[in-house]
Write an enzyme that holds these catalytic residues in place. Sequence first.
Site, PDB file in Angstrom:
ATOM      1  CE1 TYR A  88      39.609  38.329  45.439  1.00  0.00           C
ATOM      2  CE2 TYR A  88      41.589  39.472  44.711  1.00  0.00           C
ATOM      3  CZ  TYR A  88      40.391  38.846  44.422  1.00  0.00           C
ATOM      4  OH  TYR A  88      39.969  38.756  43.118  1.00  0.00           O
ATOM      5  N   GLY A  89      42.471  40.799  51.077  1.00  0.00           N
ATOM      6  CA  GLY A  89      42.711  40.825  52.518  1.00  0.00           C
ATOM      7  C   GLY A  89      41.911  41.924  53.198  1.00  0.00           C
ATOM      8  N   GLY A 149      42.966  44.073  43.269  1.00  0.00           N
ATOM      9  CA  GLY A 149      43.277  43.178  42.161  1.00  0.00           C
ATOM     10  C   GLY A 149      42.048  42.520  41.557  1.00  0.00           C
ATOM     11  N   GLY A 170      41.845  37.904  36.099  1.00  0.00           N
ATOM     12  CA  GLY A 170      41.088  37.028  35.205  1.00  0.00           C
ATOM     13  C   GLY A 170      40.031  36.219  35.920  1.00  0.00           C
ATOM     14  CG  MET A 197      41.650  31.918  35.899  1.00  0.00           C
ATOM     15  SD  MET A 197      43.245  31.583  35.141  1.00  0.00           S
ATOM     16  CE  MET A 197      43.372  29.830  35.347  1.00  0.00           C
ATOM     17  CB  VAL A 248      48.487  55.318  53.424  1.00  0.00           C
ATOM     18  CG1 VAL A 248      49.279  55.432  54.726  1.00  0.00           C
ATOM     19  CG2 VAL A 248      46.992  55.227  53.692  1.00  0.00           C
ATOM     20  CD  GLU A 293      45.687  32.191  33.187  1.00  0.00           C
ATOM     21  OE1 GLU A 293      46.337  32.334  34.237  1.00  0.00           O
ATOM     22  OE2 GLU A 293      45.159  33.142  32.608  1.00  0.00           O
ATOM     23  CG  HIS A 320      49.913  35.181  40.505  1.00  0.00           C
ATOM     24  ND1 HIS A 320      49.849  33.894  40.020  1.00  0.00           N
ATOM     25  CD2 HIS A 320      48.854  35.834  39.960  1.00  0.00           C
ATOM     26  CE1 HIS A 320      48.814  33.771  39.204  1.00  0.00           C
ATOM     27  NE2 HIS A 320      48.193  34.944  39.135  1.00  0.00           N
ATOM     28  CG  ASN A 356      45.552  31.234  38.715  1.00  0.00           C
ATOM     29  OD1 ASN A 356      45.701  30.031  38.569  1.00  0.00           O
ATOM     30  ND2 ASN A 356      45.630  32.070  37.727  1.00  0.00           N
ATOM     31  CG  PHE A 384      41.490  35.610  43.690  1.00  0.00           C
ATOM     32  CD1 PHE A 384      40.386  34.943  44.146  1.00  0.00           C
ATOM     33  CD2 PHE A 384      41.533  35.956  42.341  1.00  0.00           C
ATOM     34  CE1 PHE A 384      39.342  34.586  43.300  1.00  0.00           C
ATOM     35  CE2 PHE A 384      40.510  35.607  41.473  1.00  0.00           C
ATOM     36  CZ  PHE A 384      39.405  34.904  41.967  1.00  0.00           C
TER      37      PHE A 384
HETATM   38  P1  FAE Z   1      45.348  43.673  46.212  1.00  0.00           P
HETATM   39  O1  FAE Z   1      44.183  42.983  45.641  1.00  0.00           O
HETATM   40  O2  FAE Z   1      46.505  43.988  45.339  1.00  0.00           O
HETATM   41  O3  FAE Z   1      44.816  45.016  46.897  1.00  0.00           O
HETATM   42  C1  FAE Z   1      45.661  45.987  47.456  1.00  0.00           C
HETATM   43  C2  FAE Z   1      44.978  47.344  47.378  1.00  0.00           C
HETATM   44  O4  FAE Z   1      45.710  48.271  48.186  1.00  0.00           O
HETATM   45  C3  FAE Z   1      44.932  47.937  45.970  1.00  0.00           C
HETATM   46  O5  FAE Z   1      43.623  48.332  45.663  1.00  0.00           O
HETATM   47  C4  FAE Z   1      45.879  49.149  46.050  1.00  0.00           C
HETATM   48  O6  FAE Z   1      45.476  50.232  45.221  1.00  0.00           O
HETATM   49  C5  FAE Z   1      45.778  49.530  47.519  1.00  0.00           C
HETATM   50  N1  FAE Z   1      46.978  50.244  48.020  1.00  0.00           N
HETATM   51  C6  FAE Z   1      48.264  49.908  47.826  1.00  0.00           C
HETATM   52  N2  FAE Z   1      49.096  50.784  48.460  1.00  0.00           N
HETATM   53  C7  FAE Z   1      48.267  51.726  49.053  1.00  0.00           C
HETATM   54  C8  FAE Z   1      48.526  52.886  49.831  1.00  0.00           C
HETATM   55  N3  FAE Z   1      49.781  53.271  50.151  1.00  0.00           N
HETATM   56  N4  FAE Z   1      47.458  53.619  50.245  1.00  0.00           N
HETATM   57  C9  FAE Z   1      46.189  53.231  49.945  1.00  0.00           C
HETATM   58  N5  FAE Z   1      45.905  52.132  49.196  1.00  0.00           N
HETATM   59  C10 FAE Z   1      46.934  51.376  48.771  1.00  0.00           C
HETATM   60  O7  FAE Z   1      45.942  42.874  47.448  1.00  0.00           O
HETATM   61  N6  FAE Z   1      44.796  35.888  40.916  1.00  0.00           N
HETATM   62  C11 FAE Z   1      43.978  34.801  40.863  1.00  0.00           C
HETATM   63  O8  FAE Z   1      43.833  34.081  41.869  1.00  0.00           O
HETATM   64  N7  FAE Z   1      43.286  34.506  39.705  1.00  0.00           N
HETATM   65  C12 FAE Z   1      43.430  35.250  38.562  1.00  0.00           C
HETATM   66  O9  FAE Z   1      42.796  34.965  37.536  1.00  0.00           O
HETATM   67  C13 FAE Z   1      44.321  36.357  38.598  1.00  0.00           C
HETATM   68  N8  FAE Z   1      44.547  37.106  37.490  1.00  0.00           N
HETATM   69  C14 FAE Z   1      45.316  38.243  37.571  1.00  0.00           C
HETATM   70  C15 FAE Z   1      45.441  39.052  36.445  1.00  0.00           C
HETATM   71  C16 FAE Z   1      46.145  40.254  36.550  1.00  0.00           C
HETATM   72  C17 FAE Z   1      46.298  41.130  35.344  1.00  0.00           C
HETATM   73  C18 FAE Z   1      46.733  40.641  37.780  1.00  0.00           C
HETATM   74  C19 FAE Z   1      47.482  41.937  37.918  1.00  0.00           C
HETATM   75  C20 FAE Z   1      46.613  39.831  38.897  1.00  0.00           C
HETATM   76  C21 FAE Z   1      45.909  38.623  38.808  1.00  0.00           C
HETATM   77  N9  FAE Z   1      45.746  37.809  39.912  1.00  0.00           N
HETATM   78  C22 FAE Z   1      44.964  36.681  39.831  1.00  0.00           C
HETATM   79  C23 FAE Z   1      46.398  38.128  41.200  1.00  0.00           C
HETATM   80  C24 FAE Z   1      45.428  38.668  42.266  1.00  0.00           C
HETATM   81  O10 FAE Z   1      44.611  39.678  41.713  1.00  0.00           O
HETATM   82  C25 FAE Z   1      46.225  39.200  43.461  1.00  0.00           C
HETATM   83  O11 FAE Z   1      47.005  38.133  43.968  1.00  0.00           O
HETATM   84  C26 FAE Z   1      45.349  39.753  44.564  1.00  0.00           C
HETATM   85  O12 FAE Z   1      44.565  40.819  44.102  1.00  0.00           O
HETATM   86  C27 FAE Z   1      46.170  40.213  45.757  1.00  0.00           C
HETATM   87  O13 FAE Z   1      45.282  40.500  46.807  1.00  0.00           O
HETATM   88  P2  FAE Z   1      45.734  41.394  48.035  1.00  0.00           P
HETATM   89  O14 FAE Z   1      44.642  41.403  49.033  1.00  0.00           O
HETATM   90  O15 FAE Z   1      47.087  40.964  48.470  1.00  0.00           O
END
Ligand code: FAE
Length: 526
Positions: free
Chosen positions: A50-51, A135, A140, A142, A270, A382, A465, A503, A505
């Site tokens: 997301y970020g 993520g 899911g 939400m 990285v 949820e 989360h 949740n 995101f």
């Molecule tokens: P994120 O989306 O985790 O992205 C970080 C990216 O950086 C990833 O693609 C990594 O592969 C990449 N990365 C990490 N380290 C490196 C590196 N060293 N070099 C290159 N790439 C790298 O970050 N949230 C909701 O609001 N609603 C939901 O329904 C929900 N359901 C979920 C269900 C599951 C099973 C999971 C695991 C999470 C869920 N979440 C949900 C949480 C949400 O997906 C999560 O908070 C966000 O994706 C976090 O966003 P960020 O931008 O922090």
Amino acid sequence: MNRKDFITTSALAISGFYFLQSDLLKAAERNVNIKKETIDAPIVIIGSGYGGAVSALRLCEAGKKVVMLEMGLNWEKAGIPYSNLLKPGKSSAWLKKKSIAPFMNIFSLTPFTGTLDRLDFENIKIWVGRGVGGGSLVNGGMAVTPKKNYFSEVFPELDAEKFYSYYFPLVQEELKVNVINENFLKECPYYQFTRVGEEEAHKAGFKTIRVPNVYDFKYMEKEFKNEVPRSALNTEVIYGNNHGKNSLDKTYLKKALETGNLEILDLHHVQSIRLNKDTTYTLNTNQIDTSGNVTAEKIFNCKKLILSAGTMGTLQLLMRSNAENSLPIHEKIGKNWGNNGNFMTGRNWVKPFSGGTGSKQSTIPVGGIDNWDDKEHTFFTEIAPLPMGMDVATALYLLINRVDKKGEVIYNKTNRSLTLHWDNSHTAKMKENAQYFVRKMNKANGGTRSHFLFNNGFGADICYHPLGGCVLGESTNEFGKLKHHENLYVLDGSLIPGTIGVNPFVTITAIAEYCIENLIKQNEFA
Ligand code: FAE
């Protein structure tokens, strides 16, 4: 030493030396085959969640050239289908030999750079997404806006009015948030688990709410009529959705690519960051293949660096680079970490003789129980699906509680990885809430604590989360620029101090919009 000992010791030493030599030779041989490259890029973003996706779009729209490094695979480009829950395959785990879902990990796998990863700490397991879209590929969907008074409590410095009138509506539109049609929900057999969940909650005196989602419900209605290929109705979700879900590759990242200013390099992991004397950054990066083998070592030199590697990824990069390359980091990095109050629980024997929770279940949750106004037992939960291909008469809940005691992330130099200070004392109140909830539900409706899903009925160690550790305004300035740095920014879940009450995101996306808009206005990327 007698003769026998001498011969044994010498033989061991010689064979040790031989093996050492052959290992070194093999490593050298591998090293010759590994390409080495140096690349200059003005702006680099690490991570495509997301970020990262928000930052990329807004910078590209402002005419900036951006390189995004993502350790996971670009699934759309690779053309490999995602697996479903009942038949785990390539997309189901990040380089693991066994499936890593929260339950029922009975499936063997050939290691592949899958979409779902699990980070195992002493008292908590953290699931994260990997791949272009982060993520958003595995979650899911939400899409919940936090309660205004809790948002103001968590972020007292932010202008809540502006967030609720501008940033939250903006991200709901960009993320394509929509709500299920009530008639469809009432009639669709795949939502029996939600109908039962809501009915039972009302009977127990709880308030329920409809939960918006980024899954396209119009598409789901067509799935149900068999007019299009099935995804949510075919147990697809945490290993990726082949259809229906508006993950970031279909929203923010797609728009950013359409500007022609974004280059996404997938399978680029990285390893560490170095700050140069002229305030630029050098990144040591491994390019890998889908089995995880390193195929190239690339050095990226950049003027501006945005860390969007997700809470755990960003903390790992900052702390490792501090330990190994003396990258300056603020003393508060790692502090104010939380699991967003995640606490899983469930109930067995839910309406076992009248259809249970349904043998068919959509993977997309649309209902929640809102107990946030109860001062003694403050939680949101949820009503989660549990699609197992048969009726297991079991209800699953992911509670989101307040996090009144925060944890801390530190770096362990010996094994070059993170350690989490997090134990039962951090989740004690969450457990009390879950016990209260399950007891009240069972008293009103029948059912038992779910021993079928969890040891003792409670999953205190399940976290979807992870938040915090690099909190906005603490270790960064008010817009995510890291203290002690001229050209380094953090834009992801680590900015949120461990809790947001729902949740996360939508909040991560809104905070990223707010930060990048202001950073651009301040000419940080000029
Ligand atoms: P994120 O989306 O985790 O992205 C970080 C990216 O950086 C990833 O693609 C990594 O592969 C990449 N990365 C990490 N380290 C490196 C590196 N060293 N070099 C290159 N790439 C790298 O970050 N949230 C909701 O609001 N609603 C939901 O329904 C929900 N359901 C979920 C269900 C599951 C099973 C999971 C695991 C999470 C869920 N979440 C949900 C949480 C949400 O997906 C999560 O908070 C966000 O994706 C976090 O966003 P960020 O931008 O922090």
